[in-house]
Design a protein around this motif. Structure first.
Motif, PDB file in Angstrom:
ATOM      1  N   ASN A 181       0.356   3.761  -3.100  1.00 55.82           N
ATOM      2  CA  ASN A 181      -0.072   5.141  -2.883  1.00 55.82           C
ATOM      3  C   ASN A 181       0.934   6.166  -3.381  1.00 55.82           C
ATOM      4  O   ASN A 181       0.587   7.325  -3.589  1.00 55.82           O
ATOM      5  CB  ASN A 181      -0.401   5.373  -1.410  1.00 55.82           C
ATOM      6  N   LEU A 226       0.817  -1.215   0.000  1.00 55.91           N
ATOM      7  CA  LEU A 226       0.000   0.000   0.000  1.00 55.91           C
ATOM      8  C   LEU A 226       0.850   1.263   0.000  1.00 55.91           C
ATOM      9  O   LEU A 226       0.498   2.251  -0.642  1.00 55.91           O
ATOM     10  CB  LEU A 226      -0.972   0.001   1.175  1.00 55.91           C
ATOM     11  N   ILE A 272      -7.868  -3.026  -0.738  1.00 61.45           N
ATOM     12  CA  ILE A 272      -7.029  -1.859  -0.478  1.00 61.45           C
ATOM     13  C   ILE A 272      -7.444  -1.204   0.844  1.00 61.45           C
ATOM     14  O   ILE A 272      -6.611  -0.904   1.702  1.00 61.45           O
ATOM     15  CB  ILE A 272      -7.132  -0.829  -1.639  1.00 61.45           C
ATOM     16  N   LYS A 273      -8.734  -0.987   1.017  1.00 57.20           N
ATOM     17  CA  LYS A 273      -9.240  -0.310   2.217  1.00 57.20           C
ATOM     18  C   LYS A 273      -8.952  -1.109   3.490  1.00 57.20           C
ATOM     19  O   LYS A 273      -8.522  -0.557   4.499  1.00 57.20           O
ATOM     20  CB  LYS A 273     -10.741  -0.073   2.078  1.00 57.20           C
ATOM     21  N   LYS A 274      -9.183  -2.419   3.431  1.00 62.74           N
ATOM     22  CA  LYS A 274      -9.038  -3.275   4.612  1.00 62.74           C
ATOM     23  C   LYS A 274      -7.644  -3.886   4.749  1.00 62.74           C
ATOM     24  O   LYS A 274      -7.386  -4.594   5.720  1.00 62.74           O
ATOM     25  CB  LYS A 274     -10.071  -4.419   4.562  1.00 62.74           C
ATOM     26  N   LYS A 275      -6.764  -3.617   3.760  1.00 62.19           N
ATOM     27  CA  LYS A 275      -5.408  -4.200   3.776  1.00 62.19           C
ATOM     28  C   LYS A 275      -5.503  -5.713   3.931  1.00 62.19           C
ATOM     29  O   LYS A 275      -4.849  -6.308   4.789  1.00 62.19           O
ATOM     30  CB  LYS A 275      -4.563  -3.591   4.881  1.00 62.19           C
ATOM     31  N   PHE A 304     -10.935  -2.617  -4.316  1.00 62.50           N
ATOM     32  CA  PHE A 304     -11.005  -1.482  -3.406  1.00 62.50           C
ATOM     33  C   PHE A 304     -11.276  -1.915  -1.967  1.00 62.50           C
ATOM     34  O   PHE A 304     -10.781  -1.299  -1.024  1.00 62.50           O
ATOM     35  CB  PHE A 304     -12.012  -0.452  -3.902  1.00 62.50           C
ATOM     36  N   TYR A 305     -12.011  -2.986  -1.792  1.00 64.37           N
ATOM     37  CA  TYR A 305     -12.217  -3.534  -0.455  1.00 64.37           C
ATOM     38  C   TYR A 305     -10.875  -3.998   0.125  1.00 64.37           C
ATOM     39  O   TYR A 305     -10.545  -3.704   1.269  1.00 64.37           O
ATOM     40  CB  TYR A 305     -13.213  -4.696  -0.494  1.00 64.37           C
TER      41      TYR A 305
END
Length: 66
Positions: free
Chosen positions: A13, A9, A42-45, A39-40
């Motif tokens: 980024n 990440l 990415i958001k939740k790693k 995207f889930y």
């Protein structure tokens, strides 16, 4: 390959939008996952070990597992 980077990440980024898109599209194509799942994750790693291996293959980087 480059030296290990802290995590995917952090690398992701730091990339330009076009590079992010290219990595995402290649990951989705090769993994068979859907766009919202990316995207889930990415958001939740929440990338699994095999997914991280695929990302390393796509990006040519080696990431420390966190």
């Amino acid at each position: 390959m480059d030296e290990k980077i802290n995590n995917f990440l952090k690398w992701y980024n730091s990339q330009e939008p076009n590079k992010k898109r290219d990595v995402r599209e290649e990951f989705l194509r090769r993994s068979g996952l859907r766009y919202p799942t990316w995207f889930y994750k990415i958001k939740k790693k929440s990338f699994q070990p095999l997914e991280m291996q695929l990302l390393e293959d796509i990006t040519g980087q080696t990431y420390l597992r966190t």
